[in-house]
Design a protein around this motif. Structure first.
Motif, PDB file in Angstrom:
ATOM      1  N   THR A 155       0.855  -1.186   0.000  1.00 29.64           N
ATOM      2  CA  THR A 155       0.000   0.000   0.000  1.00 29.64           C
ATOM      3  C   THR A 155       0.891   1.235   0.000  1.00 29.64           C
ATOM      4  N   ILE A 164      -3.750   0.283  -2.922  1.00 29.53           N
ATOM      5  CA  ILE A 164      -4.245  -0.323  -1.686  1.00 29.53           C
ATOM      6  C   ILE A 164      -4.283  -1.834  -1.882  1.00 29.53           C
ATOM      7  N   ASN A 165      -3.673  -2.567  -0.952  1.00 30.29           N
ATOM      8  CA  ASN A 165      -3.750  -4.022  -0.993  1.00 30.29           C
ATOM      9  C   ASN A 165      -5.162  -4.446  -0.612  1.00 30.29           C
ATOM     10  N   HIS A 191      -6.118   4.040   6.177  1.00 30.51           N
ATOM     11  CA  HIS A 191      -5.187   3.898   5.056  1.00 30.51           C
ATOM     12  C   HIS A 191      -5.471   4.948   3.986  1.00 30.51           C
ATOM     13  N   GLU A 195      -2.797   7.844   2.829  1.00 32.18           N
ATOM     14  CA  GLU A 195      -2.248   7.902   1.469  1.00 32.18           C
ATOM     15  C   GLU A 195      -2.672   9.164   0.731  1.00 32.18           C
TER      16      GLU A 195
END
Length: 356
Positions: A155, A164-165, A191, A195
């Motif tokens: 990520t 994004i995983n 997340h 980011e």
């Protein structure tokens, strides 16, 4: 996040609702109006009128057919995807039903992010508008070779492209990673907020000499080698006294990560305070020195001119909700310390957003 209600029957609604459970009206989110609206079909197939506003007419985002989006756009728009979904570059293989479930979770978190970014009126160029650095998302899965070797998806952010995983949308997998990395907090929305902070730095700070100078004074010189800084961080960890100057241990790795972590917390604060305001929360602790923790959230946090306007109610609110969580045997909702240095960095974020 503010509260929503059905315009037909006044049933309280959640942001992600697609149908009113009381009256059966179909619902759609109108980003241009900033509200979730009950909608009526028109004589034209796929065209809807919204009870929240007399015009324009609307159509659903193409991802609504996959139950991954409830946002709408003007019926006469040439776009097929909404203001959030048109930033997708790669989505998982949806022939795998597990991927479809995870992707829907990713989209909910991403749409929550875009709700806040829209309210803060931040510039959000697509890859079509800016092929080199427009905002785009790749939702990718780890690959497994024939010999069983796993190539993990990391990520991260690079020139407007956020990866994004997909595994981060799996609650059990995300919790395992949180534990393995010794993090007090790890969420899918977190997340996205982190980011997008890298994207905001590129768009707002990098090419603004005055902001860049202030950034370096607070966060440090970002020109230091990023790769080497991360290696040192993973090898040595954070300094012993990191909480005096950083909002998280990862923020100590490099000024870019400090900015992204602080930005994520700025969005945490703004969004949660808006929710508290929507519920009319007032905090009046019944202890002898409770006056120091009294607060009433009765303002729009998206328009706060000074960071103190956010922090003054935030500290009592987090003390209250952390206490509620502990009463349920849950970890603290907000397990972080905001030092004077961190608050100053949050003030940088608020000033940048407000243009001050």
């Amino acid at each position: 996040m503010k509260l929503f209600e059905c315009q037909n029957c006044r049933q309280p609604l959640y942001f992600e609702n697609t149908l009113c459970e009381r009256c059966g009206y179909r619902l759609g989110y109108l980003p241009d109006v900033g509200t979730l609206s009950a909608i009526d079909p028109t004589d034209h197939d796929g065209v809807w009128s919204a009870l929240a506003t007399s015009e324009p007419l609307y159509k659903f985002c193409a991802n609504a057919e996959l139950d991954a989006c409830n946002w709408m756009l003007p019926a006469d728009s040439s776009d097929t995807h909404c203001a959030a979904c048109r930033h997708n570059r790669t989505i998982p293989d949806l022939s795998d039903t597990a991927n479809l479930t995870l992707w829907r979770k990713l989209e909910l978190a991403k749409h929550h992010l875009f709700y806040t970014l829209t309210n803060l009126t931040l510039p959000l160029q697509t890859r079509i508008e800016n092929p080199e650095e427009g905002l785009a998302f790749d939702f990718l899965s780890d690959t497994v070779a024939a010999d069983g070797t796993v190539t993990p998806v990391l990520t991260g952010h690079a020139n407007g492209l956020i990866t994004i995983n997909v595994a981060e949308a799996d609650d059990a997998e995300r919790e395992k990673r949180r534990t393995d990395m010794g993090e007090p907090y790890r969420t899918l929305l977190g997340h996205f907020r982190h980011e997008i902070g890298h994207y905001v730095w590129d768009r707002q700070v990098r090419d603004d000499p005055a902001l860049l100078k202030r950034f370096r004074a607070l966060f440090g010189d970002e020109r230091q080698d990023y790769g080497e800084a991360l290696k040192r961080h993973y090898a040595n960890g954070a300094p012993a006294n990191w909480q005096a100057n950083f909002v998280s241990s990862y923020a100590t790795a490099h000024p870019w990560e400090d900015f992204a972590e602080t930005w994520a917390h700025y969005l945490h604060i703004v969004d949660t305070l808006e929710t508290a305001r929507a519920f009319g929360l007032r905090i009046r602790p019944r202890i002898s020195e409770g006056a120091e923790l009294e607060s009433e959230i009765d303002f729009n946090p998206h328009k706060a001119r000074h960071i103190e306007d956010l922090i003054d109610p935030w500290l009592p609110l987090t003390y209250a909700v952390n206490s509620l969580n502990r009463s349920m045997g849950q970890p603290d909702l907000y397990p972080f310390i905001l030092s004077a240095s961190v608050i100053e960095k949050l003030g940088f974020m608020n000033g940048m957003v407000r243009g001050l």
